[in-house]
Design an enzyme around this catalytic site. Sequence first.
Site, short mmCIF file in Angstrom:
data_model
loop_
_atom_site.label_atom_id
_atom_site.label_comp_id
_atom_site.label_asym_id
_atom_site.label_seq_id
_atom_site.Cartn_x
_atom_site.Cartn_y
_atom_site.Cartn_z
CG PHE A 19 -45.81 -76.11 18.66
CD1 PHE A 19 -44.51 -76.43 19.03
CD2 PHE A 19 -46.14 -76.15 17.31
CE1 PHE A 19 -43.57 -76.79 18.08
CE2 PHE A 19 -45.22 -76.52 16.36
CZ PHE A 19 -43.92 -76.85 16.75
CD GLN A 20 -43.71 -73.71 14.80
OE1 GLN A 20 -44.68 -73.49 14.07
NE2 GLN A 20 -42.56 -74.17 14.34
CG MET A 65 -15.12 -52.44 8.46
SD MET A 65 -14.03 -51.29 7.56
CE MET A 65 -15.13 -50.68 6.29
CD GLU A 67 -38.66 -68.41 8.65
OE1 GLU A 67 -37.42 -68.55 8.82
OE2 GLU A 67 -39.49 -69.30 8.88
CE LYS A 104 -54.32 -73.42 11.54
NZ LYS A 104 -53.99 -74.74 12.07
#
Lengths: 169, 575
Positions: free
Chosen positions: B114-115, B472, B52, B164
């Site tokens: 969940f999630q 760096m 993502e 949802k």
Amino acid sequence: MSETSTNMAIHTISVYVANKPGVLARIAQIFARRGFNIDSLVVSPSSDGRYSRMTIASQGSAEGLEQIILQVSKLVDVMHCMDHSTGDAIVREMALAKLRVTFEQRTEVLQICEHFGCKTVDLTPTAMTVMVTGPSEKLDACLAMLRQFELVELVRTGKVVMARGDEVT
Amino acid sequence: MSEKTMTGAEALVRCLENEGVEYIFGLSGGAALPIFDAIVESKIKLILVRHEQGATHMADGYARATGKPGVVLVTSGPGATNTITGILTAHMDSVPMIVLTGQTISPMLGKDAFQEADVFGLTMPVVKHSYLIKSTESIPRVLREAMHITSSGRPGPVLIDVPKDFSAGEFAGDLYPEMDLPGFSPDSVEPDQTIVRQIAEALSKSRKPVILAGHGALISGAEDVLRQLAEKMQAPVTNTLLGKGAFPESHPLSLGMLGMHGTAYANKALVDCDLVMSVGSRFDDRIIGKAPLFCRDAVRIHIDIDPSEFGRMIQCDHYCQGDAKIVLERLLEHVGELNTKKWLTTLDGYKRRYPLTYKKRGGLKMQQILDTLNTMTGGDAIMVTDVGQHQMWAAQFCRTEKPNTWLSSGGAGTMGYGLPAGIGAAFGKPKSPVWVIAGDGGFQMTMCELATAAINKIPVKVIVMNNRYLGMVRQWQTMFYDDRKSGVDLEGNPDFAKLTEAFPGGKGFTLKRAGDIRKVLEKAMAYNDGPCVINAIVEKTDNVFPMIPAGAPLEEMLISEPKSNQKLEKPTGST
């Protein structure tokens, strides 16, 4: 900003916001990120129910606060945000103080209450609860007197502020 | 009005189509199923990423290259939290982006479903604005508002969290609702005329002016008027890292990039100038060094669309709120040629005395690769960088001539930005060659997106500057920590050329000798069937100069490598 020029005065900021979820969290976050503590906070719907009025008292440097006000003003749900510390504004606060008072002490407490224009809102043989309203300094003075007795608990509302005359807050 | 019943998700996708969205960069998941289902019938192309974070950088690269907002779609929980780095990157660099996150059904909110992740809360400090959808009917209004907010005024990412049950719910509302944004007055673009005249007067008195062009100049499309103004006044122009492209860097009045690793002549110009006028830069700590000492004897002018930037880093003599392009157009009416002949001669002297340079002896140098690439493309390509030494050298040696052809993570300094941002830019500008300059460290953070590039046959050309170090950080350890290396050794890297060949359509090249640079770059230019990666085995321990140690004033710039016996204090600034 240089640390030497900090002036840690208490500022009273009024914020006019859309009455939507998350607005307070966004504003609080801006204060927190800059390390400013919020001393008091009053939120309530304004005369137009679609909007809310927040009055925030916070202590910190004027420069830091100026930046906070600019950033708060930028939030999508904020109409405007102003510092009322320097201008001529009406500032009021209310406190409820519960005291444990014996029969002998009662008259003296009532005298103090009368002096400060307090209202007795609850009275029992052993306790009394008084309500004091006015500018924060008046509350401080009144409470200093009441502390001579046994102060069981104290609740302050925090300041609310309104611009004087026909100016809008 | 709907002719047949549709779901909230279908309404959402219809609205995205109406807003002219071409691509959605995303990764599917349970809570976003209704939205992914709605895309099947849509003309919007879904680009399936591998992580993502990659989706957000692709949307970011797409947005920076095209000027249009990039759109991201992910699922709830970890899908959503994986976008936070990309949202921060976009937020810091004022990039328009819409991030749609799936969310658990509304009755389960706050119950550790969940999630489930409170992504609305988690992202609050790094978004311009965010929404948690509260009803199916509100979806079109929220989307319209989000599109308006993300690109207007100073752009920034907007997140929409979609439970949802609302995306799956039946939609019976209006697809073209009114916006409800009473508090949102996009930053005013028209400047105050009095302030414009004051600035014009300050400019007319200046004999040693410098114009400082930032990202805001590019966002507002001010490049033409900036050039007219600079040429009319005969004033030199320096640019920030993100301001590259606002003014052609090959122009005789250009000083190139200023700041920590900017050109010596740009930094010297700021030390000597009697006036500095920032156009859409936020006086970032990378360019001002020690804030109270920055241009302290010069007249300081700050032009910005976002008034919350005023006085944030340095105090200025003039603040002008407005859109950079409009402000410069107004200024153009009020200023004439300035008497800068002597000043320009001085600056030309600095340019001759302190040119950007590198030693061609020894191992393969990143600078030489970039220098050659710059000559070969002639500024006619989109350059995307990752973060680190290669980024600074690319900024120095790859001259940017045109707007929106230099993409780099500035404010956030996000390693792993380069490859996905380059892929996003290639989707947005399919006709333009896209080069990604990355280090071996940053490349490995998001190299899974080679799959996205390969499957979509994106001919992005990647040069991995492989020095087997987080270069760096290693440079700082060498310079300020007695060369005690800690957490920087990347020996044991995979063979990036071979790795690329493992993807269908991927092409790998290996570059080891300076003599092969041109040949390999030519081969990469000729390969357009998919991504190609040049594994450039460069010198291990080269350091970037000029350098202003963090927190030091511009006067303390190190033009080249200090003598080995010279002990340097640890910098007082942050990184």
